[in-house]
Design an enzyme around this catalytic site. Structure first.
Site, PDB file in Angstrom:
ATOM      1  N   HIS A 157       0.813  -1.227   0.000  1.00  0.00           N
ATOM      2  CA  HIS A 157       0.000   0.000   0.000  1.00  0.00           C
ATOM      3  C   HIS A 157       0.841   1.269   0.000  1.00  0.00           C
ATOM      4  CE1 HIS A 157      -4.020  -1.841   0.721  1.00  0.00           C
ATOM      5  NE2 HIS A 157      -3.239  -2.856   0.996  1.00  0.00           N
ATOM      6  N   ASP A 365       3.460   9.359  -0.960  1.00  0.00           N
ATOM      7  CA  ASP A 365       2.281   8.639  -0.493  1.00  0.00           C
ATOM      8  C   ASP A 365       2.000   7.503  -1.459  1.00  0.00           C
ATOM      9  OD1 ASP A 365       0.028   8.053   1.047  1.00  0.00           O
ATOM     10  OD2 ASP A 365      -0.571  10.167   1.176  1.00  0.00           O
TER      11      ASP A 365
HETATM   12  P1  ADP Z   1      -3.161   6.775   5.045  1.00  0.00           P
HETATM   13  O1  ADP Z   1      -3.640   5.393   4.705  1.00  0.00           O
HETATM   14  O2  ADP Z   1      -1.675   6.996   4.928  1.00  0.00           O
HETATM   15  O3  ADP Z   1      -3.658   7.281   6.349  1.00  0.00           O
HETATM   16  P2  ADP Z   1      -5.000   7.694   2.977  1.00  0.00           P
HETATM   17  O4  ADP Z   1      -5.268   9.083   2.507  1.00  0.00           O
HETATM   18  O5  ADP Z   1      -4.794   6.725   1.877  1.00  0.00           O
HETATM   19  O6  ADP Z   1      -3.750   7.775   3.956  1.00  0.00           O
HETATM   20  O7  ADP Z   1      -6.205   7.164   3.855  1.00  0.00           O
HETATM   21  C1  ADP Z   1      -6.626   7.893   4.960  1.00  0.00           C
HETATM   22  C2  ADP Z   1      -8.019   7.434   5.353  1.00  0.00           C
HETATM   23  O8  ADP Z   1      -8.250   7.808   6.694  1.00  0.00           O
HETATM   24  C3  ADP Z   1      -9.106   8.069   4.513  1.00  0.00           C
HETATM   25  O9  ADP Z   1     -10.121   7.146   4.254  1.00  0.00           O
HETATM   26  C4  ADP Z   1      -9.606   9.208   5.403  1.00  0.00           C
HETATM   27  O10 ADP Z   1     -10.967   9.481   5.244  1.00  0.00           O
HETATM   28  C5  ADP Z   1      -9.349   8.684   6.791  1.00  0.00           C
HETATM   29  N1  ADP Z   1      -9.022   9.794   7.696  1.00  0.00           N
HETATM   30  C6  ADP Z   1      -7.956  10.607   7.609  1.00  0.00           C
HETATM   31  N2  ADP Z   1      -7.998  11.529   8.594  1.00  0.00           N
HETATM   32  C7  ADP Z   1      -9.104  11.289   9.287  1.00  0.00           C
HETATM   33  C8  ADP Z   1      -9.728  11.909  10.409  1.00  0.00           C
HETATM   34  N3  ADP Z   1      -9.188  12.981  11.010  1.00  0.00           N
HETATM   35  N4  ADP Z   1     -10.876  11.374  10.867  1.00  0.00           N
HETATM   36  C9  ADP Z   1     -11.411  10.312  10.274  1.00  0.00           C
HETATM   37  N5  ADP Z   1     -10.889   9.705   9.204  1.00  0.00           N
HETATM   38  C10 ADP Z   1      -9.753  10.172   8.719  1.00  0.00           C
END
Ligand code: ADP
Length: 479
Positions: A157, A365
């Site tokens: 991922h 990322d």
């Molecule tokens: P990573 O897997 O590195 O955290 P991604 O952008 O691929 O990055 O996925 C992040 C996920 O987490 C998304 O589905 C997003 O909606 C969720 N997310 C990120 N920040 C928050 C938050 N503050 N509250 C709830 N969900 C969050």
């Protein structure tokens, strides 16, 4: 009956679809398994005094899960150690933050062995096994050692680093060689697949075939990019919910006519938050007319608190956000709303929908699902603009976003300004193309594409891809 068995470090299917605050991986996997009657196997997140190999089985949110408890030493050496202090920074090109210790490596091997031993009795003859992410790279090899003949696939991922970056990892060769136990290795982007092929050609003398088949040391695997997506239908339903609509209205009211620039991230050094704050400061500085007309909302949920680099980052961001507000705020206007608490998915959908600019500027990322969620949440009649880092995996697909170099505060500031003033016609045109991709390339497609190729037999003997070094040699001979 052939089942899908998904194996990942943590198993956390959201109990209620709208409420989950789980990360992108958890959302994607539970969506994939729900209809499949599959099994999700992994660490419970709990530790016990002495490891026993006992598992607990339960059904969570419609998904059957099998959970394994580890020991505290496992958490330290495998999870906080090798996974999050060694591989995560390395694969995100932060060699300055890499912390390698032999004990981390040993803990990583030990936990992968424990996973293999515990999973073994659950595997049926026709099951297809799908291993997820950097915590479990050697798991396929451990299963093969124990006689597993099933199809086993692996999906990474996070980004795959450039060859010379990977070379800085002690025992990198063993790690990569273990991946040849898999029938299929999936990456987020073409760039990642190419970087992997570059490594195996140069460092292992592998042969790479045009259809993704890779052969080295008498072993064969297949490599392909499968860009992950969001659960587009579920997201659309969440967006329509009362809670999401209520949140959108609340946000619009709190904007009092000002335009909102939004960032939503885990609090992680790969997300480029310091650089993003600097870019916002440049915007305010360079375009004083925008002051009091815009504001930035940055939601940065705390993550991996046990790792020093994350505590240090949190402190720095607290300082920088305070400085920006101290320097630019007026009695009526706060330029930066910086929030650390997590939000429910429906709340987040409403927040996305009310933002004029979605700012997604990671330094590296794997994919970045926030970029896709932001697009999916936009009102078609008046969509916002996505500003996206060229170093997010998502940039390979989402070319209609405003693509920026996140290291340049000027570039990012200019893109935000362009986004804020973009005419409706252009916003719609860009958004329609982006939305089409988000819908078509969603999580079900990701799952289906991966699993169907994993099940397909490998038939190599296609034209060979010439390794770069040989290609150069040929060119120089011709010259
Ligand atoms: P990573 O897997 O590195 O955290 P991604 O952008 O691929 O990055 O996925 C992040 C996920 O987490 C998304 O589905 C997003 O909606 C969720 N997310 C990120 N920040 C928050 C938050 N503050 N509250 C709830 N969900 C969050």
């Amino acid at each position: 009956m052939s089942r899908l068995i998904v194996v990942s470090n943590r198993v956390n299917p959201p109990a209620d679809k709208g409420v989950g605050t789980a990360g992108g991986l958890a959302m994607a996997l539970s969506a994939a398994l729900r209809e499949d009657k599959g099994l999700w196997f992994g660490w419970s997140g709990e530790t016990v005094e002495t490891y026993s190999g006992q598992m607990s089985m339960q059904v969570v949110g419609g998904v059957t899960v099998a959970l394994l408890d580890l020991e505290e030493q496992d958490r330290e050496e495998y999870y906080n150690g090798y996974a999050n202090r060694t591989l995560w920074p390395l694969f995100h090109y932060r060699t300055d933050l890499v912390n390698y210790e032999r004990s981390f490596d040993e803990g990583y091997e030990r936990v992968n062995t424990r996973f293999a031993e515990t999973l073994l009795p659950l595997i049926g003859p026709d099951d297809v096994i799908w291993v997820q992410d950097y915590h479990l790279i050697p798991l396929g090899r451990e299963l093969r050692k124990r006689g597993v003949k099933n199809r086993i696939g692996f999906f990474l991922h996070i980004p795959w680093p450039a060859r010379r970056v990977l070379n800085t990892l002690p025992r990198h060769a063993e790690l990569v060689e273990s991946m040849f136990a898999y029938d299929l290795i999936g990456f987020q982007t073409e760039d990642d697949s190419e970087a992997f092929n570059d490594y195996v050609m140069h460092d292992m003398g592998a042969e790479v075939f045009a259809d993704g088949v890779v052969r080295a040391h008498g072993q064969t695997t297949r490599v392909k990019a499968f860009p992950i997506g969001i659960d587009a239908d579920d997201f659309a339903a969440t967006l329509k919910s009362d809670k999401a609509q209520d949140y959108r209205q609340r946000m619009l009211k709190s904007q009092v006519g000002r335009k909102m620039i939004l960032g939503v991230d885990r609090l992680d050094y790969s997300k480029g938050l310091e650089e993003r704050f600097a870019a916002y400061e440049t915007l305010l500085d360079k375009y004083p007319d925008l002051q009091t007309q815009v504001f930035m909302l940055q939601i940065a949920t705390r993550s991996r608190d046990a790792v020093d680099a994350y505590q240090d980052l949190r402190e720095r961001l607290d300082t920088i956000s305070g400085q920006i507000n101290g320097a630019y705020a007026t009695v009526e206007w706060v330029p930066l709303r910086y929030v650390n608490r997590p939000y429910r998915r429906d709340e987040l959908a409403g927040i996305y929908a009310s933002a004029h600019v979605g700012l997604v500027t990671p330094l590296r990322d794997g994919m970045n699902l926030v970029a896709k969620e932001y697009v999916a949440a936009q009102p078609p009649e008046d969509p916002g603009v996505l500003v996206l880092s060229e170093f997010a995996g998502a940039a390979e697909q989402m070319k209609e976003a405003l693509i920026v170099n996140p290291m340049s505060r000027e570039d990012v500031a200019e893109a935000i300004r362009k986004g804020l003033s973009m005419p409706l016609k252009e916003r719609k045109a860009r958004w329609e193309l982006l939305m089409d991709k988000v819908q078509k390339s969603d999580v079900s497609r990701w799952r289906d594409d991966f699993v169907s190729l994993l099940k397909a037999p490998i038939t190599p003997e296609r034209p060979k891809v010439v390794p770069m070094a040989s290609a150069q040699k040929i060119q120089s001979t011709v010259a």
